[in-house]
Design an enzyme around this catalytic site. Structure first.
Site, PDB file in Angstrom:
ATOM      1  N   TYR A   1       0.850  -1.194   0.000  1.00 36.94           N
ATOM      2  CA  TYR A   1       0.000   0.000   0.000  1.00 36.94           C
ATOM      3  C   TYR A   1       0.886   1.244   0.000  1.00 36.94           C
ATOM      4  O   TYR A   1       1.504   1.585   1.007  1.00 36.94           O
ATOM      5  CB  TYR A   1      -0.906  -0.033   1.231  1.00 36.94           C
ATOM      6  CG  TYR A   1      -2.001   1.010   1.260  1.00 36.94           C
ATOM      7  CD1 TYR A   1      -2.217   1.893   0.207  1.00 36.94           C
ATOM      8  CD2 TYR A   1      -2.850   1.109   2.359  1.00 36.94           C
ATOM      9  CE1 TYR A   1      -3.218   2.843   0.249  1.00 36.94           C
ATOM     10  CE2 TYR A   1      -3.864   2.048   2.412  1.00 36.94           C
ATOM     11  CZ  TYR A   1      -4.039   2.913   1.355  1.00 36.94           C
ATOM     12  OH  TYR A   1      -5.036   3.854   1.407  1.00 36.94           O
TER      13      TYR A   1
ATOM     14  N   LYS B   1      -1.259  -1.191  -4.320  1.00 35.01           N
ATOM     15  CA  LYS B   1      -2.201  -0.100  -4.504  1.00 35.01           C
ATOM     16  C   LYS B   1      -1.420   1.198  -4.505  1.00 35.01           C
ATOM     17  O   LYS B   1      -0.716   1.508  -3.536  1.00 35.01           O
ATOM     18  CB  LYS B   1      -3.249  -0.067  -3.379  1.00 35.01           C
ATOM     19  CG  LYS B   1      -4.212   1.112  -3.500  1.00 35.01           C
ATOM     20  CD  LYS B   1      -5.133   1.251  -2.292  1.00 35.01           C
ATOM     21  CE  LYS B   1      -6.051   2.458  -2.468  1.00 35.01           C
ATOM     22  NZ  LYS B   1      -6.895   2.702  -1.269  1.00 35.01           N
TER      23      LYS B   1
ATOM     24  N   ILE C   1      -8.763   0.500  -6.217  1.00 36.74           N
ATOM     25  CA  ILE C   1      -9.237   0.354  -4.843  1.00 36.74           C
ATOM     26  C   ILE C   1      -9.580   1.769  -4.407  1.00 36.74           C
ATOM     27  O   ILE C   1      -8.686   2.574  -4.162  1.00 36.74           O
ATOM     28  CB  ILE C   1      -8.174  -0.271  -3.930  1.00 36.74           C
ATOM     29  CG1 ILE C   1      -7.715  -1.623  -4.480  1.00 36.74           C
ATOM     30  CG2 ILE C   1      -8.706  -0.424  -2.507  1.00 36.74           C
ATOM     31  CD1 ILE C   1      -6.563  -2.257  -3.719  1.00 36.74           C
TER      32      ILE C   1
END
Length: 306
Positions: A141, A171, A213
């Site tokens: 992330y 992400k 996302i």
């Protein structure tokens, strides 16, 4: 190749409902998750917009357990499990693996700033080694605007070489398309690269990424998922413009309170306004302005009251 999902995946960092005592409300949580799944959106529970850093590890484990007990399929979940303390990350990650979650979305340890790639590699490595499961799939992330701890391409490359069967994707919430594009060009044949906003959904898919996302998948899941499915269609550009325009409405307000305000309004449930301090709900003027802007945009959350 380590790609676990087809291109065109959309995940929502699911907003977390709280009761009057500010305890997590597992029933409302499950209801919202079912609605998202019904709109073909996966569940990135315990993400930034889930107020994850305001939840304890035990609360997160309890919510995960409650979703599974309520029949929400773990295979459609990607819990956020990254914490500053290695032990906390290991505990929640292990729980996600034991439940059979599709993967985990893992922040770096984010309190100390200016840390080296070596330190970050050791952090992720320590969590992976301690969990010690062949079933573990980690989605890194990258959210430097919030964490202030960026994940470099060199770090991603090193982690992928060390753990090719574990590092499944990343992400990118940098908000910088050039960084997302660089990730896709470097690693897109091996892992899933997700944009952190539907602003970049069509670009991401055309470049070879996996999808997005996105915070606003909490409130606009159907149209976002539709573009992810039909991104090669003749009207893809028009769909993208519509998604970005609606996203722009929410970006005029503090995002998490705005998502909850819309869910309260269109779900007919004022309890969704609650946030845990230090976050606060939209004030009356902000709620009115948001409702007016959404009404002008023809916005709806079909089926959310069911």
């Amino acid at each position: 190749m380590n790609r676990l999902h087809r291109a065109g995946q959309v995940w929502s960092p699911v907003i977390t409902p709280f009761g009057p005592d500010l305890e997590p409300d597992s029933d409302r949580f499950a209801k919202h998750c079912r609605w998202l799944l019904g709109n073909d959106v996966g569940l990135a529970i315990f993400g930034t917009n889930s107020e994850a850093t305001s939840l304890s590890v035990s609360e997160k484990r309890g919510l995960l357990d409650s979703l599974v007990a309520a029949g929400i399929p773990a295979a459609r979940m990607m819990p956020g499990t990254g914490h500053c303390a290695i032990g906390d990350s290991v505990e929640l990650t292990r729980s996600a693996v034991e439940h059979g979650c599709a993967g985990v979305l893992m922040l770096p340890a984010f309190y100390y700033k200016g840390v080296s790639d070596e330190g970050l590699f050791r952090y992720f490595s320590e969590v992976i080694e301690r969990v010690g499961s062949a079933a573990l799939r980690v989605y890194l992330y990258h959210i430097p605007p919030v964490s202030q701890v960026p994940l470099s391409l060199a770090l991603v490359e090193r982690l992928l070489k060390a753990y090719p069967d574990t590092i499944a994707g990343i992400k990118d919430s940098s908000g910088d398309w050039s960084n997302t594009q660089a990730l896709i060009e470097a690693f897109g044949e091996e892992i899933d690269i997700y944009a952190g906003s539907e602003h970049f959904l069509l670009q991401n898919l055309r470049a070879g990424g996996a999808g997005c996302i996105s915070a606003t998948a909490n409130v606009n899941p159907g149209p976002i998922a539709a573009l992810a499915r039909d991104w090669q269609g003749a009207d893809a550009e028009q769909q993208q413009q519509a998604l970005s325009a609606l996203r722009g409405v929410f970006e005029q307000f503090p995002m998490i309170p705005a998502l909850k305000s819309a869910t309260a309004l269109y779900g007919g449930d004022d309890a969704w306004h609650r946030l845990r301090p230090p976050l606060v709900e939209l004030d009356a003027e902000q709620r009115k302005a948001l409702a007016s802007a959404l009404d002008m945009a023809g916005f709806d959350m079909p089926g959310r009251r069911a």
